[in-house]
Scaffold this motif. Structure first.
Motif, PDB file in Angstrom:
ATOM      1  N   THR A  80      45.818  34.218 -48.179  1.00 10.97           N
ATOM      2  CA  THR A  80      45.692  35.654 -47.734  1.00 10.97           C
ATOM      3  C   THR A  80      46.996  36.303 -48.005  1.00 10.97           C
ATOM      4  OG1 THR A  80      46.248  34.674 -45.759  1.00 10.97           O
ATOM      5  CG2 THR A  80      44.208  34.784 -46.005  1.00 10.97           C
ATOM      6  N   GLY A  81      47.838  35.962 -48.806  1.00  9.50           N
ATOM      7  CA  GLY A  81      49.309  36.471 -49.111  1.00  9.50           C
ATOM      8  C   GLY A  81      49.477  36.823 -50.442  1.00  9.50           C
ATOM      9  N   PHE A  82      50.793  36.470 -50.799  1.00 12.13           N
ATOM     10  CA  PHE A  82      51.014  36.770 -52.378  1.00 12.13           C
ATOM     11  C   PHE A  82      51.506  35.708 -52.980  1.00 12.13           C
ATOM     12  CE2 PHE A  82      54.618  37.873 -49.606  1.00 12.13           C
ATOM     13  CZ  PHE A  82      55.835  37.650 -50.354  1.00 12.13           C
ATOM     14  N   SER A 113      55.107  41.552 -53.367  1.00  9.79           N
ATOM     15  CA  SER A 113      55.105  41.558 -51.930  1.00  9.79           C
ATOM     16  C   SER A 113      54.560  42.904 -51.603  1.00  9.79           C
ATOM     17  CB  SER A 113      56.296  41.081 -51.453  1.00  9.79           C
ATOM     18  OG  SER A 113      57.423  41.968 -51.929  1.00  9.79           O
ATOM     19  N   GLU A 114      54.316  43.901 -52.179  1.00  7.20           N
ATOM     20  CA  GLU A 114      54.226  45.209 -51.542  1.00  7.20           C
ATOM     21  C   GLU A 114      52.909  45.599 -51.517  1.00  7.20           C
ATOM     22  OE1 GLU A 114      58.246  47.802 -52.336  1.00  7.20           O
ATOM     23  OE2 GLU A 114      57.068  47.079 -54.141  1.00  7.20           O
ATOM     24  N   GLU A 115      52.238  46.309 -50.622  1.00  6.53           N
ATOM     25  CA  GLU A 115      51.080  46.697 -50.608  1.00  6.53           C
ATOM     26  C   GLU A 115      50.493  47.591 -51.574  1.00  6.53           C
ATOM     27  OE1 GLU A 115      48.829  49.480 -47.693  1.00  6.53           O
ATOM     28  OE2 GLU A 115      49.154  47.495 -46.475  1.00  6.53           O
ATOM     29  N   SER A 146      46.437  37.370 -55.134  1.00  6.05           N
ATOM     30  CA  SER A 146      47.742  37.765 -54.698  1.00  6.05           C
ATOM     31  C   SER A 146      47.745  39.161 -54.171  1.00  6.05           C
ATOM     32  CB  SER A 146      48.960  37.666 -55.970  1.00  6.05           C
ATOM     33  OG  SER A 146      50.220  37.877 -55.217  1.00  6.05           O
ATOM     34  N   GLN A 147      48.310  39.127 -52.977  1.00  7.56           N
ATOM     35  CA  GLN A 147      48.192  40.480 -52.192  1.00  7.56           C
ATOM     36  C   GLN A 147      49.181  40.887 -51.380  1.00  7.56           C
ATOM     37  OE1 GLN A 147      44.769  41.358 -49.303  1.00  7.56           O
ATOM     38  NE2 GLN A 147      44.416  43.261 -50.368  1.00  7.56           N
ATOM     39  N   GLY A 148      49.786  41.839 -51.924  1.00  6.33           N
ATOM     40  CA  GLY A 148      51.086  42.225 -51.178  1.00  6.33           C
ATOM     41  C   GLY A 148      50.857  42.746 -49.944  1.00  6.33           C
ATOM     42  N   PHE A 149      51.731  43.039 -48.870  1.00  8.79           N
ATOM     43  CA  PHE A 149      51.554  43.598 -47.599  1.00  8.79           C
ATOM     44  C   PHE A 149      52.617  44.525 -47.001  1.00  8.79           C
ATOM     45  CE2 PHE A 149      54.338  40.080 -46.402  1.00  8.79           C
ATOM     46  CZ  PHE A 149      54.817  40.655 -45.440  1.00  8.79           C
ATOM     47  N   PRO A 155      55.582  50.023 -49.593  1.00  8.46           N
ATOM     48  CA  PRO A 155      56.349  50.094 -51.016  1.00  8.46           C
ATOM     49  C   PRO A 155      57.738  50.696 -50.880  1.00  8.46           C
ATOM     50  CG  PRO A 155      54.112  50.846 -51.177  1.00  8.46           C
ATOM     51  CD  PRO A 155      54.425  50.447 -49.643  1.00  8.46           C
ATOM     52  N   ALA A 156      58.783  50.198 -51.601  1.00  9.13           N
ATOM     53  CA  ALA A 156      60.127  50.564 -51.595  1.00  9.13           C
ATOM     54  C   ALA A 156      60.250  51.970 -51.664  1.00  9.13           C
ATOM     55  CB  ALA A 156      60.779  49.754 -52.499  1.00  9.13           C
ATOM     56  N   SER A 157      59.316  52.616 -52.299  1.00 11.82           N
ATOM     57  CA  SER A 157      59.371  54.132 -52.513  1.00 11.82           C
ATOM     58  C   SER A 157      57.796  54.836 -52.629  1.00 11.82           C
ATOM     59  CB  SER A 157      60.008  54.563 -53.522  1.00 11.82           C
ATOM     60  OG  SER A 157      59.938  55.993 -54.159  1.00 11.82           O
ATOM     61  N   SER A 158      57.811  55.930 -52.434  1.00  9.75           N
ATOM     62  CA  SER A 158      56.399  56.628 -52.343  1.00  9.75           C
ATOM     63  C   SER A 158      56.167  57.085 -53.698  1.00  9.75           C
ATOM     64  CB  SER A 158      56.251  57.724 -51.383  1.00  9.75           C
ATOM     65  OG  SER A 158      57.156  58.772 -51.899  1.00  9.75           O
ATOM     66  N   GLU A 159      56.985  56.888 -54.649  1.00 10.45           N
ATOM     67  CA  GLU A 159      57.020  57.248 -55.929  1.00 10.45           C
ATOM     68  C   GLU A 159      56.660  56.059 -57.131  1.00 10.45           C
ATOM     69  OE1 GLU A 159      59.426  60.130 -57.913  1.00 10.45           O
ATOM     70  OE2 GLU A 159      60.829  60.214 -56.299  1.00 10.45           O
ATOM     71  N   LEU A 160      56.491  54.893 -56.636  1.00  8.58           N
ATOM     72  CA  LEU A 160      56.238  53.528 -57.107  1.00  8.58           C
ATOM     73  C   LEU A 160      54.683  53.809 -57.395  1.00  8.58           C
ATOM     74  CD1 LEU A 160      58.030  50.810 -55.101  1.00  8.58           C
ATOM     75  CD2 LEU A 160      58.992  52.408 -56.954  1.00  8.58           C
ATOM     76  N   MET A 161      54.321  53.146 -58.575  1.00 14.02           N
ATOM     77  CA  MET A 161      53.131  52.759 -59.171  1.00 14.02           C
ATOM     78  C   MET A 161      52.780  51.394 -59.365  1.00 14.02           C
ATOM     79  SD  MET A 161      51.760  55.987 -61.871  1.00 14.02           S
ATOM     80  CE  MET A 161      51.694  57.535 -61.383  1.00 14.02           C
ATOM     81  N   SER A 162      51.530  50.891 -59.431  1.00 16.25           N
ATOM     82  CA  SER A 162      51.498  49.579 -59.720  1.00 16.25           C
ATOM     83  C   SER A 162      51.319  49.491 -61.040  1.00 16.25           C
ATOM     84  CB  SER A 162      50.070  49.324 -59.158  1.00 16.25           C
ATOM     85  OG  SER A 162      49.014  49.917 -59.874  1.00 16.25           O
TER      86      SER A 162
END
Length: 842
Positions: free
Chosen positions: A104-106, A577-579, A601-604, A607-614
């Motif tokens: 249930t984690g990453f 590690s990020e949602e 694998s699911q981050g939670f 995100p370090a910035s609102s501008e990040l993309m997957s």
């Protein structure tokens, strides 16, 4: 044996005969794509590009201290807390650590060692995994203002450690032609820039698309689909540099380019050989499996030029691994559990000779009527080539075997004794085996040793190919390889309604040659630090500089962002590690570990910035912008719902049927492995025993063979810190480990500063200013950390049949700097480090 009817065929089995880990016979005698390979030696190692591509030469506060006498234990707990709290804070680090490697984690960002099928522990991570998570989830940030303050040249003057310490990237950045600084750019502008550059190429083969093991299955599948819809198979990846030799050898001999044994096998075996591997630093959770094997009575033989402390003794700091919690404090305060029963200090690249010596002893004892454990029934039923192997081993003289292995006849005899006594044997290996010019032969010899005893396809036996990065094996399974098999291309084309390119593409080394020759003009990388991981730093830097555009999808700043094409992009992405929330809600991804297990694998974390993309969104939007009406694939739908990606994977790649449903119900699943059932998907249907010559180095009096290694505060090219407590090195990295006898022969003293020169086919390369450290390394061998020593690896020194860089076998000489210069290393600490107990025999 008829194998075609088997349903247990996955990418890497039967298809491999058409391309997966295809043996690159055409490269065996062939140099690079460039018409003028001699230019390698003509490049100026002191020009701006060459210097900026390397770490600064400052030795800093480098010192030698007392090295650990055992791995893990209290120091591992302390360093985990120190790094976690320092980067994330106490609450955030505690939350993150409890999620690592749980269903249930990453999945951990670092190594590919598998997690247990059942009863995963609360703390299902190691010290270096904690460093990787903390490093990614740090609170430090790099904003556009940072790039306005620091020019690219100023950043290049810093160390890799300093660059990594600056924090997470937060905004897309661009370096325009001739610009001295990076500047902000919008995502849409960045996609348009890449798309325009790609679409302006004269040929799709002028682009290359690179992946690192950080890339999970879903984006890896999309990247290879995008590249092939664009029209190229130029898909270099990090496996070209680590286990390509393993894949070639295993596919040729067993029919599958992956390991066979599982964790259950590891923990029930009677004997484990470990070749060319330092698990305490590179994949520490492997130590738990080794401990469990020892608890069940297994013996361990370590074959390595350096006696790595993690394979000698370990203290397990996880309370759940003790039946009685009261045992933990006594264990932590004790001397640890012994692992290795026998240490064989093989010379660098002495593995073929060592294994041939063990086999020769076994064949001799059988001829004399003694127990040899050679399984003739298995050999007759399931293998071919035994008569040729037997003749080759018998023809080898003991003098040659002893000289080239660096081992004594008695050491090899004792190893053969242990093999003969074992009914279940496993051999595990890593890059010390594969990163040699005969890396494929090295792995072939490992397979030989297992096959002659029938140690394949039965419980507690088999191959363990220890992958270094968490999804490097999965990326290949998803189709990221430059020589794709026809069945895979046919399935991909049918599913997406297009004609994939049939022409083979470039691997990593070929990509560098093509860049240098002006044949690759656009380089796009998903994760990784390409420049700091490839060989021949000066050559590679000049190759990258000749591109028109280089673009890197990254979480942290690294040197690859500083040595660029005419234009360059840094595209910041989400970490593991990020949602990851898209239009249809929270998304999850999958990875494949070293033993062929698919885990979610699911981050939670926010995100370090609102501008990040997957990664998925970046690839999907770039493909949409680039391909336009040339594709019928609904690329943007993939970015909205990752289930759609897995649905397509399930219809293209055998072994992934009902992908989404199986993860939902089973949480994880194993990919089919035919060799585990003694079904060998080779051309003959039998496992192949292979004749491999003992490599001859004929070293001159002043020459040594250098192997590149990691420090304990390092994962791949990511430098977390400047200490290596397992080897007694602190506050610095420019050290050269030498045997004291070799030091005396060269009149070198502890701490003396030397320049290292590598020699290859008339070419000379230089890595300046390394401090000599006496160490219990095999004679005529040397070791030093990379990426500092990558400058010494010749671009054309590659493994036959795999084209993998030979980073673990570099011919070197040493020159003391003038005037004489030395660091004041502590004699007491050096004596302590040299005197640590090792289970060796004369």
């Amino acid at each position: 044996m008829n194998t075609s009817a088997s349903t247990d065929v996955i990418q890497g089995d039967e298809q491999s005969r058409d391309g997966h880990y295809r043996a690159k016979q055409d490269l065996r005698q062939q140099a690079p794509a460039s018409d003028q390979p001699e230019q390698t030696a003509e490049l100026d190692p002191n020009d701006a590009i060459s210097l900026q591509a390397q770490n600064p030469l400052d030795l800093g506060k480098l010192r030698v201290g007392s090295a650990s006498a055992e791995a893990a234990g209290i120091p591992a707990i302390w360093n985990t807390m120190l790094y976690g709290i320092g980067e994330m804070g106490p609450i955030r680090s505690s939350e993150a650590f409890l999620k690592i490697n749980h269903v249930t984690g990453f999945d951990c960002q670092s190594c590919a060692w598998p997690s247990p099928d059942k009863k995963r522990k609360i703390f299902e991570f190691c010290e270096n995994g904690a460093k990787a998570v903390s490093d990614e989830s740090t609170k430090k940030r790099i904003t556009p203002e940072f790039f306005a303050q620091h020019s690219i040249a100023d950043l290049a003057a810093q160390s890799d450690y300093w660059l990594n310490q600056q924090g997470r990237l937060t905004s897309p950045m661009v370096r325009h032609a001739n610009a001295t600084h990076y500047q902000p750019i919008t995502w849409s502008e960045a996609f348009t820039m890449i798309a325009d550059e790609l679409n302006s190429l004269d040929s799709p083969d002028q682009a290359a698309f690179y992946t690192s093991g950080k890339t999970t299955n879903e984006p890896a599948f999309l990247l290879q689909l995008f590249a092939r819809q664009f029209g190229t198979n130029n898909l270099p990846d990090c496996s070209n540099m680590c286990h390509e030799s393993s894949g070639v050898a295993l596919t040729e001999t067993l029919g599958i380019g992956k390991g066979v044994a599982t964790l259950e096998d590891m923990e029930s075996t009677e004997l484990i050989f470990i070749f060319g591997n330092n698990p305490g630093t590179n994949h520490p959770r492997m130590l738990t499996s080794l401990q469990k094997a020892k608890d069940q009575g297994a013996k361990i033989i370590v074959v390595n030029p350096l006696p790595e402390v993690s394979l000698m003794r370990v203290t397990n700091p996880n309370p759940q691994d003790y039946s009685n919690p009261l045992e933990l404090p006594f264990a932590l305060l004790g001397k640890g559990q012994a692992l290795a029963d026998l240490y064989l200090p093989v010379r660098v690249n002495g593995d073929v000779a060592a294994i041939k010596g063990i086999l020769k002893d076994l064949f001799e004892r059988e001829r004399e009527g003694r127990v040899s454990a050679i399984d003739h029934e298995f050999i007759q039923s399931f293998t071919e080539g035994f008569a040729e192997l037997l003749a080759d081993v018998e023809a080898a003289s003991w003098e040659e075997i002893v000289e080239e292995s660096g081992l004594t006849r008695n050491q090899l005899r004792i190893a053969a004794d242990m093999y003969a006594a074992s009914k279940k044997t496993i051999i595990a290996w890593c890059l010390g085996v594969t990163q040699q010019r005969n890396g494929v032969d090295n792995v072939n010899m490992i397979v030989n040793l297992l096959l002659v005893g029938g140690h394949m396809g039965r419980p507690g036996a088999g191959t363990v190919c220890v992958r270094g990065h968490s999804n490097v094996q999965g990326d290949r399974t998803m189709g990221v390889w430059e020589r794709p098999p026809k069945p895979f291309l046919a399935a991909l084309g049918k599913e997406f309604g297009f004609e994939p390119p049939q022409k083979w593409g470039y691997d990593t080394v070929e990509t560098l040659h093509a860049m240098f020759a002006g044949e690759v003009k656009v380089f796009f990388a998903i994760s990784g630090n390409f420049l700091s991981n490839v060989p021949d730093t000066v050559y590679s830097a000049h190759a990258m500089q000749r591109c028109k555009l280089t673009a890197h999808v990254s979480t942290k700043l690294n040197r690859s962002h500083l040595i660029t094409g005419d234009r360059a992009l840094i595209l910041p992405c989400l970490g593991r590690s990020e949602e990851d929330t898209q239009a249809t809600g929270k998304q999850w991804l999958t990875v494949e570990d070293s033993m062929g297990i698919i885990n979610p694998s699911q981050g939670f974390l926010p995100p370090a910035s609102s501008e990040l993309m997957s990664d998925v969104a970046i690839i999907a939007k770039l493909a949409h912008a680039t391909l336009g009406s040339r594709t019928t694939t609904k690329w943007l739908d993939f970015a909205r719902d990752y289930n759609l990606v897995r649905d397509r994977i399930s219809r293209v790649i055998p072994g992934f049927e009902n992908f989404n449903a199986r993860i939902a119900s089973e949480k994880f699943f194993y990919l089919p492995n035919a060799a585990k059932k003694r079904v060998f998907k080779t051309s003959s249907g039998k496992a192949k025993l292979t004749v491999c010559p003992i490599p001859k180095h004929d070293l001159k009096t002043d020459e040594l063979l250098l192997t590149t290694i990691r420090s304990h505060d390092q994962f791949n090219s990511t430098i977390y810190g400047l200490n290596d407590r397992y080897r007694g090195v602190f506050d610095g990295r420019r050290v050269l480990f030498l045997n004291p006898v070799d030091m005396e022969a060269r009149n070198l003293r502890a701490g003396q500063i030397v320049d290292i020169y590598s020699h290859f086919e008339g070419e000379v390369r230089k890595a300046p200013r390394f401090a000599v450290v006496p160490y219990a390394i095999a004679r005529r061998s040397a070791a030093a950390y990379y990426p500092e020593t990558n400058v010494l690896i010749p671009i054309r020194s590659v493994a036959a049949k795999s084209n993998q860089p030979a980073a673990k076998c570099i011919r070197i000489t040493l020159t003391p700097v003038e005037p004489y210069e030395a660091l004041p290393f502590s004699k007491a600490d050096l004596d302590h480090n040299m005197g640590r107990p090792v289970p060796r025999v004369p």
